[in-house]
Each structure stands twice: as C-alpha cells, then as structure tokens.
Design a protein around this motif. Structure first.
Motif, PDB file in Angstrom:
ATOM      1  N   PRO A  34       0.840  -1.206   0.000  1.00 49.43           N
ATOM      2  CA  PRO A  34       0.000   0.000   0.000  1.00 49.43           C
ATOM      3  C   PRO A  34       0.872   1.253   0.000  1.00 49.43           C
ATOM      4  CG  PRO A  34       0.043  -0.979   2.181  1.00 49.43           C
ATOM      5  CD  PRO A  34       0.791  -1.907   1.275  1.00 49.43           C
ATOM      6  N   PRO A  35       0.314   2.358  -0.430  1.00 46.47           N
ATOM      7  CA  PRO A  35       1.098   3.594  -0.419  1.00 46.47           C
ATOM      8  C   PRO A  35       1.397   4.029   1.008  1.00 46.47           C
ATOM      9  CG  PRO A  35      -1.190   4.078  -0.930  1.00 46.47           C
ATOM     10  CD  PRO A  35      -1.052   2.584  -0.893  1.00 46.47           C
ATOM     11  N   ASP A  36       2.450   4.792   1.170  1.00 45.84           N
ATOM     12  CA  ASP A  36       2.758   5.331   2.489  1.00 45.84           C
ATOM     13  C   ASP A  36       2.301   6.790   2.545  1.00 45.84           C
ATOM     14  OD1 ASP A  36       4.629   6.649   0.938  1.00 45.84           O
ATOM     15  OD2 ASP A  36       6.364   5.783   1.936  1.00 45.84           O
ATOM     16  N   ARG A  37       2.477   7.398   3.704  1.00 46.67           N
ATOM     17  CA  ARG A  37       2.031   8.792   3.868  1.00 46.67           C
ATOM     18  C   ARG A  37       2.772   9.740   2.935  1.00 46.67           C
ATOM     19  NH1 ARG A  37       0.691  10.688   9.899  1.00 46.67           N
ATOM     20  NH2 ARG A  37      -1.440   9.945   9.842  1.00 46.67           N
ATOM     21  N   GLY A  38       4.054   9.493   2.711  1.00 48.37           N
ATOM     22  CA  GLY A  38       4.816  10.354   1.808  1.00 48.37           C
ATOM     23  C   GLY A  38       4.248  10.340   0.400  1.00 48.37           C
ATOM     24  N   HIS A  39       3.857   9.166  -0.046  1.00 45.29           N
ATOM     25  CA  HIS A  39       3.256   9.019  -1.371  1.00 45.29           C
ATOM     26  C   HIS A  39       1.960   9.823  -1.459  1.00 45.29           C
ATOM     27  CE1 HIS A  39       2.072   5.998  -4.743  1.00 45.29           C
ATOM     28  NE2 HIS A  39       1.599   7.182  -4.983  1.00 45.29           N
ATOM     29  N   ILE A  86      -8.049  11.984  -0.603  1.00 45.65           N
ATOM     30  CA  ILE A  86      -6.617  11.679  -0.441  1.00 45.65           C
ATOM     31  C   ILE A  86      -6.155  12.155   0.934  1.00 45.65           C
ATOM     32  CG2 ILE A  86      -4.279  12.228  -1.259  1.00 45.65           C
ATOM     33  CD1 ILE A  86      -5.764  10.318  -3.112  1.00 45.65           C
ATOM     34  N   HIS A  87      -6.603  13.333   1.346  1.00 43.01           N
ATOM     35  CA  HIS A  87      -6.242  13.878   2.650  1.00 43.01           C
ATOM     36  C   HIS A  87      -6.751  12.963   3.771  1.00 43.01           C
ATOM     37  CE1 HIS A  87      -7.083  16.642   6.140  1.00 43.01           C
ATOM     38  NE2 HIS A  87      -5.777  16.798   5.975  1.00 43.01           N
ATOM     39  N   ALA A  88      -7.989  12.494   3.631  1.00 42.42           N
ATOM     40  CA  ALA A  88      -8.550  11.588   4.645  1.00 42.42           C
ATOM     41  C   ALA A  88      -7.768  10.274   4.694  1.00 42.42           C
ATOM     42  CB  ALA A  88     -10.017  11.322   4.346  1.00 42.42           C
ATOM     43  N   ALA A  89      -7.412   9.742   3.528  1.00 36.72           N
ATOM     44  CA  ALA A  89      -6.643   8.490   3.478  1.00 36.72           C
ATOM     45  C   ALA A  89      -5.275   8.667   4.129  1.00 36.72           C
ATOM     46  CB  ALA A  89      -6.485   8.025   2.033  1.00 36.72           C
ATOM     47  N   PHE A  90      -4.665   9.833   3.948  1.00 36.19           N
ATOM     48  CA  PHE A  90      -3.364  10.130   4.551  1.00 36.19           C
ATOM     49  C   PHE A  90      -3.428   9.921   6.062  1.00 36.19           C
ATOM     50  CE2 PHE A  90      -0.660  13.130   6.806  1.00 36.19           C
ATOM     51  CZ  PHE A  90       0.584  12.946   6.212  1.00 36.19           C
ATOM     52  N   HIS A  91      -4.507  10.400   6.676  1.00 34.91           N
ATOM     53  CA  HIS A  91      -4.632  10.308   8.130  1.00 34.91           C
ATOM     54  C   HIS A  91      -5.016   8.918   8.620  1.00 34.91           C
ATOM     55  CE1 HIS A  91      -3.690  14.362   9.105  1.00 34.91           C
ATOM     56  NE2 HIS A  91      -4.495  14.794   8.156  1.00 34.91           N
ATOM     57  N   LEU A  92      -5.475   8.076   7.721  1.00 34.14           N
ATOM     58  CA  LEU A  92      -5.834   6.722   8.118  1.00 34.14           C
ATOM     59  C   LEU A  92      -4.665   5.749   7.990  1.00 34.14           C
ATOM     60  CD1 LEU A  92      -9.418   6.533   6.639  1.00 34.14           C
ATOM     61  CD2 LEU A  92      -8.743   6.851   9.027  1.00 34.14           C
TER      62      LEU A  92
END
Length: 150
Positions: A34-39, A86-92
C-alpha cells in the motif's frame, strides 16, 4: 489523446511533463504494497496544484464561453472532492511502526514521524479549502467534514 503536430511548438511543456511523470509512476507503482504517507502527501500536492490550475482555467474560460466555464468549474469541484479523500486516506495510514496503534485520523502535524514540514498536507488542504469555499456552495460540495481544525 491528441498529440501536437510535429512542426507546431509545444504550448504546454510543463503540463505534458507532469502528465508523463504521473503515467510513469502509475506504471512503476508496486502493486503489492500500500502507499505510504509520503506518497499520499506528494499526490495531494499534485492534486492541489491541478485544483489551482482548473480554477484559473474556469475563470478565464467563463466570460467568453459560459458553458465550457461551467464544466471546468464542475471539474474543479470534483477534483476538490478527490483531494479531500486523499487527505482523509493520509490520516488513516500509520506513519511508522510506533504510530500504528495511535489515532491518526485528526490533523496533528507536530506528530508526523518526519516532524512538521514547512507546509504540511493539512495546511495545504486548508488553504485549498478556503479557495473552493469562496467559489462554491455547500450543496455543490456534498456534506463534507474535515478533521483539520486550526
């Protein structure tokens, strides 16, 4: 996709390069991890810049071509919705092993594993949010809540 004629100068070289970069990244993406937060942070930055570009295009297009301007404004709104997700996914996503068990659903730039950058994803998202809210109605944006509070 329409390609420019070989003898005509490229009017949008940077936009074409960015599109090629996104295509290259999509092909090279590791589909098993899965992508990481940096991605997601980088993708969010890209989407917010596209958001600004669509806003400018809609503003310039609307006076001479109202129907086309409305379509660009709609695309602007839809892109905002994608940016919000995308912002919400970043925090999850967990930031690192120590953070995996902690609550990452709220905006806390000071708790990011890499420390608070100069412009965090949350600050970028809030700035873009101010722009979209000046130009759209709440009904256009669908019920939207954000974890960012400043």
């Amino acid at each position: 996709m329409i390609h420019p004629r070989p003898n005509e100068p490229d009017a949008h070289p940077y936009l074409r390069a960015a599109t090629a970069g996104v295509r290259h990244h999509a092909r090279a993406l590791n589909r098993t991890a899965p992508p990481d937060r940096g991605h997601l942070d980088t993708l969010h930055a890209h989407l917010t810049e596209l958001h600004r570009l669509l806003d400018q295009l809609a503003e310039v297009t609307r006076p001479p071509h109202p129907a086309a301007g409305r379509h660009l404004a709609t695309a602007h709104t839809r892109l905002w919705q994608a940016t919000t997700e995308i912002h919400a996914a970043f925090h999850l996503l967990p930031g690192n092993a120590e953070q995996a068990g902690t609550d990452t659903s709220a905006c806390h730039p000071e708790r990011l594993p890499e420390g608070p950058p100069v412009l965090t994803i949350c600050q970028r998202h809030l700035a873009a949010g101010h722009s979209i809210r000046r130009k759209t109605t709440p009904a256009d944006l669908r019920p939207h809540t954000t974890a960012c509070v400043r």
